[in-house]
Each structure stands twice: as structure tokens, then as C-alpha cells.
Design a protein around this motif. Structure first.
Motif, PDB file in Angstrom:
ATOM      1  N   LEU A  85       0.726  -1.353  -0.173  1.00  0.00           N
ATOM      2  CA  LEU A  85      -0.016  -0.023   0.126  1.00  0.00           C
ATOM      3  C   LEU A  85       0.705   1.313  -0.154  1.00  0.00           C
ATOM      4  O   LEU A  85       0.785   2.233  -0.972  1.00  0.00           O
ATOM      5  CB  LEU A  85      -0.819  -0.053   1.531  1.00  0.00           C
ATOM      6  N   ILE A  86       1.947   1.374   0.873  1.00  0.00           N
ATOM      7  CA  ILE A  86       2.803   2.481   0.835  1.00  0.00           C
ATOM      8  C   ILE A  86       3.398   2.762  -0.605  1.00  0.00           C
ATOM      9  O   ILE A  86       3.602   3.809  -1.002  1.00  0.00           O
ATOM     10  CB  ILE A  86       3.941   2.178   1.804  1.00  0.00           C
TER      11      ILE A  86
ATOM     12  N   PRO B 179      -8.596   2.433  -4.069  1.00  0.00           N
ATOM     13  CA  PRO B 179      -8.745   0.926  -4.142  1.00  0.00           C
ATOM     14  C   PRO B 179      -7.424   0.352  -3.745  1.00  0.00           C
ATOM     15  O   PRO B 179      -7.489  -0.769  -3.276  1.00  0.00           O
ATOM     16  CB  PRO B 179      -8.623   0.983  -5.992  1.00  0.00           C
ATOM     17  N   ALA B 180      -6.341   1.196  -3.275  1.00  0.00           N
ATOM     18  CA  ALA B 180      -5.185   0.438  -2.914  1.00  0.00           C
ATOM     19  C   ALA B 180      -5.312   0.188  -1.480  1.00  0.00           C
ATOM     20  O   ALA B 180      -5.035  -0.977  -0.867  1.00  0.00           O
ATOM     21  CB  ALA B 180      -3.897   1.680  -2.963  1.00  0.00           C
ATOM     22  N   VAL B 181      -6.195   1.238  -0.585  1.00  0.00           N
ATOM     23  CA  VAL B 181      -6.410   0.836   0.618  1.00  0.00           C
ATOM     24  C   VAL B 181      -7.332  -0.279   0.670  1.00  0.00           C
ATOM     25  O   VAL B 181      -6.987  -1.313   1.764  1.00  0.00           O
ATOM     26  CB  VAL B 181      -6.894   2.106   1.731  1.00  0.00           C
ATOM     27  N   GLU B 182      -8.413  -0.204  -0.032  1.00  0.00           N
ATOM     28  CA  GLU B 182      -9.165  -1.444   0.015  1.00  0.00           C
ATOM     29  C   GLU B 182      -8.541  -2.804   0.005  1.00  0.00           C
ATOM     30  O   GLU B 182      -9.035  -3.837   0.400  1.00  0.00           O
ATOM     31  CB  GLU B 182     -10.322  -1.296  -1.075  1.00  0.00           C
ATOM     32  N   ALA B 183      -7.907  -3.030  -1.285  1.00  0.00           N
ATOM     33  CA  ALA B 183      -7.072  -3.846  -1.454  1.00  0.00           C
ATOM     34  C   ALA B 183      -6.001  -4.376  -0.335  1.00  0.00           C
ATOM     35  O   ALA B 183      -6.052  -5.793  -0.053  1.00  0.00           O
ATOM     36  CB  ALA B 183      -6.127  -3.736  -2.856  1.00  0.00           C
ATOM     37  N   ALA B 184      -5.625  -3.651   0.324  1.00  0.00           N
ATOM     38  CA  ALA B 184      -4.446  -4.122   1.643  1.00  0.00           C
ATOM     39  C   ALA B 184      -5.501  -4.496   2.579  1.00  0.00           C
ATOM     40  O   ALA B 184      -5.418  -5.524   3.506  1.00  0.00           O
ATOM     41  CB  ALA B 184      -3.829  -2.689   2.080  1.00  0.00           C
ATOM     42  N   ALA B 185      -6.707  -3.861   2.815  1.00  0.00           N
ATOM     43  CA  ALA B 185      -7.637  -4.039   3.925  1.00  0.00           C
ATOM     44  C   ALA B 185      -7.919  -5.512   3.799  1.00  0.00           C
ATOM     45  O   ALA B 185      -7.999  -6.548   4.469  1.00  0.00           O
ATOM     46  CB  ALA B 185      -8.864  -3.084   4.157  1.00  0.00           C
ATOM     47  N   LYS B 186      -8.354  -5.940   2.559  1.00  0.00           N
ATOM     48  CA  LYS B 186      -8.800  -7.286   2.156  1.00  0.00           C
ATOM     49  C   LYS B 186      -7.881  -8.290   2.212  1.00  0.00           C
ATOM     50  O   LYS B 186      -7.978  -9.366   2.919  1.00  0.00           O
ATOM     51  CB  LYS B 186      -9.230  -7.247   0.755  1.00  0.00           C
ATOM     52  N   ALA B 187      -6.736  -7.884   1.865  1.00  0.00           N
ATOM     53  CA  ALA B 187      -5.532  -9.016   2.289  1.00  0.00           C
ATOM     54  C   ALA B 187      -5.155  -9.096   3.622  1.00  0.00           C
ATOM     55  O   ALA B 187      -4.990 -10.492   3.857  1.00  0.00           O
ATOM     56  CB  ALA B 187      -4.159  -8.486   1.347  1.00  0.00           C
TER      57      ALA B 187
END
Length: 422
Positions: free
Chosen positions: A395-396, A407-415
Motif C-alpha cells: 500500500l505504501i 482502491p489501494a487501501v481497499e486491497a490492503a484491507a482485504k489482504a
């Protein structure tokens, strides 16, 4: 310097070089053998090279006083992995030196015992150190050193400490425009391999924008059931970080690592650097006129909260001499004499107040790092922290590169959530 734990204990393997620092020399890769007989008791301590050299005379004195033998063994790298695997195989030490954020994983695997210190003893330590070694209401380590990030500032280039990170960026931009520096700030965005982000170093900015990783339990421990990554505050935090990145102010770049940020600062190519006390020696050797202050937060936002790491002594649950180990750790190793000796060997801020006073008298930067730690938070010691590193590092990089943040934050949260569910 802090390095994230990327694998769970069950997947760890033993294959490192262990070097004897006292007693009999052992073969490479083999932990110390257990005492051959009851009359031949050997208290086995594992530590890294710096701590081993300092601890050896104290271990030998304790052994002589108790009519036993003591052996200090150097574990050169990957100390937690080595300790976990060796202990599970019945070949581990009685005492091990390590970081406080090992605690959750080691407790979960039944590898360390609570420490039997009195309330008076505990009261002698700085608050953040006591908090760091307390897990699920019990104390699991004797803390001896505290380390955290701060802002290094070249006082010839920037005489005044910035009141906010925004002010720091403006100062850095002006210095760059004037040709006095090449970079706005030496801020480690990537780990040393340059392939993934650096959660440890970026965390202060993330918290200043009001975001968090986990919630908090009533006892004060991190609560993995409440994930902060994915909440609106985390999106807002990374929007602010992205504005500092490669498509914004250019203050944060994926090419920045801890090493090249330090090199830029020591060579006068930047007026600012975010780093820990492990960078003091190099700055002094380079002859930089510097000051150390807390990492500033964003203008009008919350204070930046760096992670605080606490080096500690642990008693191994599977050790063969647990009673002696408790006595050695809570008596000898919890003393101001040992704390002073450890500081003299390497100038990390002591966790014991008595030794902290001693250290501050010898090195004024100790008090400065202490001030920088006041808003800090102990690096989460829960096992679930392992789920954070990879997705957050990714994400960073995405935010600093200039990719869309939501979308980057959402992907990190999901992972992260998927790993936590495993």
C-alpha cells in the motif's frame, strides 16, 4: 533497526551459525548441549554479539555465586526464528535476548514464561517499556533498552525545528530550489531491497492523519478484531501521504531506503532524515552538525506516533533451568549496573529510569530520543501483526507512486483480513 517478521513460527527453520561466547566452543549450527548431570548445571543465554560481550561477565559472576556454569551464545541473525525452532526441538536456551514484539508469538507457542518482578521493580522502568512487555495482563520480559524514530536535522542548513511536516517539506523545497540540497528529506519509504514499502518508518505519518492499525482492548492490548486499515481515516491518511509522493511534492520517493537516506543526510544532500538512534554514530563520524527532535505531524492534525521497540530479556518456558533463569533475569539482568553496561556498549536509550539518568548525563541525544518517544506506541506484540507487513508495505508503494488511494487501501484491507481469518 526494526525488521518486520514475515513468517509464522510454525514455518521457521533452524540453520544459522551459533558461536560460543563463554564456556566450551560448539560446532557451527548446533545449540549448546544440555547439562550432562545434575551436578553440572549450565545456565544457557542466547544474545546477539553486542549484548553477548557485555553480558558474559555478569553471567559468569552469577554462575560462580550459585555454584553452576554459565554460557553465553551468540545468535548471529534471525534470532526469533532460531529460538522458536530450537526450543520446540528441546535444544533452546534458558534465557534469550530479543525484541518485545516477539512476545505474542512466543506466548502463543508456549515458549516464554511470565517474569516474576515485584511492583517496585516494575515502577523503576519508563512507562512505554512496562507497557511493551505486558501482554494479556502479564509481564513477559525484563526491558533494558528503548528505541524509536526521530527527526535528524542539519542545523547549518535548517537552524529551526519545523513545527509540522508541512513546514518541513516547504523548508526542504526552498533549500533544494536554492541548490543547497538535492533532496527534500531523507525519509525511508522502501525496505533495503527496494522492492516493498517500509511500514515501520511511514507509521508516524499514518498516525498523524488519524489512522490506526488495530483497535484497543480494555486491557490496553491491540485488538485484531478491529482493523483500522480500510476505515475512512486510513484512506485520508494515505491521501495525505500520496500528496507528498512522486506525483505530488516529491518529498517521498520509493527509491529512499534507510541506508541511502542516511547517506544523503551525512553527505549534506538533505537537511532532514527520519531515523532511529542506530544512525547517531554515522552522523557523528561524518561531522554533521545536527539536532534530534520528534517526527513532526501534519499541520492541524494529530501528533506523529512512531513505533517504540523495547529490547528485553525473556525466560524460556522449555529451558532446563527455569528457576535459575528467573533469578538471573529478575535479579542480575534487571539491575542498573547491567543497564549502564549495556548502554556503554551501545548507546540505546535505557528502559530503567536509574540508567536513563546515567545515560542522559553522558549523551544529550538520549534525552532527545526520550522526548521523541513520548507520543510513541509500542510496536504491536500480538501474533496477528504478521498479517500487516506485506499488504501495508504494498500500500505504501502504491500511494507514494501515485496510484489511486481508495482502491489501494481497499486491497490492503482485504489482504490483511484474509490473513487474519486463516
Amino acid at each position: 533497526m526494526r525488521r518486520p517478521i514475515k513468517t509464522l513460527a510454525g514455518a521457521l527453520t533452524l540453520g544459522l551459525v551459533l558461536t560460543a561466547c563463554g564456556g566450551n566452543t560448539q560446532a557451527q549450527g548446533q545449540p549448546s548441549p544440555a547439562p550432562a548431570a545434575a551436578g553440572d548445571t549450565t545456565l544457557l543465554i542466547w544474545a546477539d554479539q553486542m549484548r553477548s560481550d557485555t553480558l558474559k561477565p555478569f553471567a559468569e559472576a552469577f554462575a560462580e555465586e550459585n555454584g553452576i556454569k554459565a554460557e553465553v551464545v551468540v545468535v548471529a541473525q534471525n534470532q526469533q526464528q532460531t529460538f522458536t525452532t530450537a526450543s520446540q526441538a528441546g535444544k533452546g536456551p534458558d534465557v534469550v535476548v530479543g525484541a518485545h514484539d516477539w512476545i505474542g508469538n512466543l506466548v502463543q507457542n508456549g515458549l516464554i514464561d511470565p517474569i516474576q518482578m515485584t511492583e517496585d521493580q516494575l515502577a523503576g522502568y519508563v512507562d512505554v517499556a512496562r507497557k511493551a512487555v505486558t501482554y494479556d495482563g502479564q509481564v513477559y520480559g525484563v526491558p533494558y533498552a528503548v528505541e524509536n524514530l526521530a527527526l535528524f536535522r542539519n542545523t547549518e542548513l535548517a537552524p529551526e525545528a519545523p513545527g509540522s511536516f508541512d513546514e518541513l517539506v516547504e523548508t526542504g523545497k526552498k533549500l533544494k530550489a536554492a541548490g543547497k540540497v538535492e533532496q527534500i528529506i531523507g525519509y525511508p519509504v522502501s525496505q533495503q531491497d527496494g522492492q516493498s514499502g517500509d511500514t515501520y518508518h511511514l507509521y508516524p505519518l499514518y498516525t498523524s492523519a488519524g489512522a490506526h492499525l488495530f483497535g484497543t482492548t480494555p486491557s490496553g492490548d491491540p485488538d485484531p478484531s478491529e482493523l483500522g486499515v480500510g476505515e475512512k481515516e486510513s484512506v485520508e491518511a494515505f491521501e495525505r501521504i500520496a500528496k507528498l509522493g512522486e506525483k505530488g511534492e516529491g518529498a517521498l520517493k520509493r527509491s529512499f531506503t534507510s541506508d541511502n537516506s542516511a547517506a544523503a543526510f551525512n553527505e549534506g544532500k538533505t537537511a532532514f532524515m527520519v531515523a532511529g538512534p542506530w544512525r547517531l554514530a554515522d552522523a557523528r563520524k561524518a561531522g554533521v552538525k545536527y539536532d534530534v527532535t520528534p517526527v513532526p505531524g501534519f499541520k492541524g492534525a494529530e501528533p506523529a506516533k512512531p513505533f517504540v521497540g523495547v529490547q528485553s530479556f525473556f525466560v524460556a518456558s522449555k529451558g532446563k533451568n527455569k528457576a535459575l533463569a528467573q533469578e538471573f533475569v529478575t535479579g542480575t539482568l534487571a539491575s542498573a549496573e547491567v543497564a549502564r553496561a549495556l548502554f556503554d556498549a551501545e548507546p540505546r536509550m535505557p528502559a530503567l529510569n536509574e540508567a536513563l539518568t546515567y545515560a542522559a548525563g553522558k549523551d544529550p541525544d538520549v534525552a532527545k530520543f526520550q522526548a521523541a518517544a513520548e507520543n510513541g506506541t509500542p510496536l504491536p506484540a500480538i501474533p496477528q501483526m504478521v498479517a500487516i507487513w506485506g499488504p501495508f508495505n504494498t500500500l505504501i508503494h502504491a500511494a507514494v507512486k501515485g496510484e489511486p488511494v481508495p482502491p489501494a487501501v481497499e486491497a490492503a484491507a482485504k489482504a490483511i483480513a484474509e490473513q487474519l481469518e486463516q
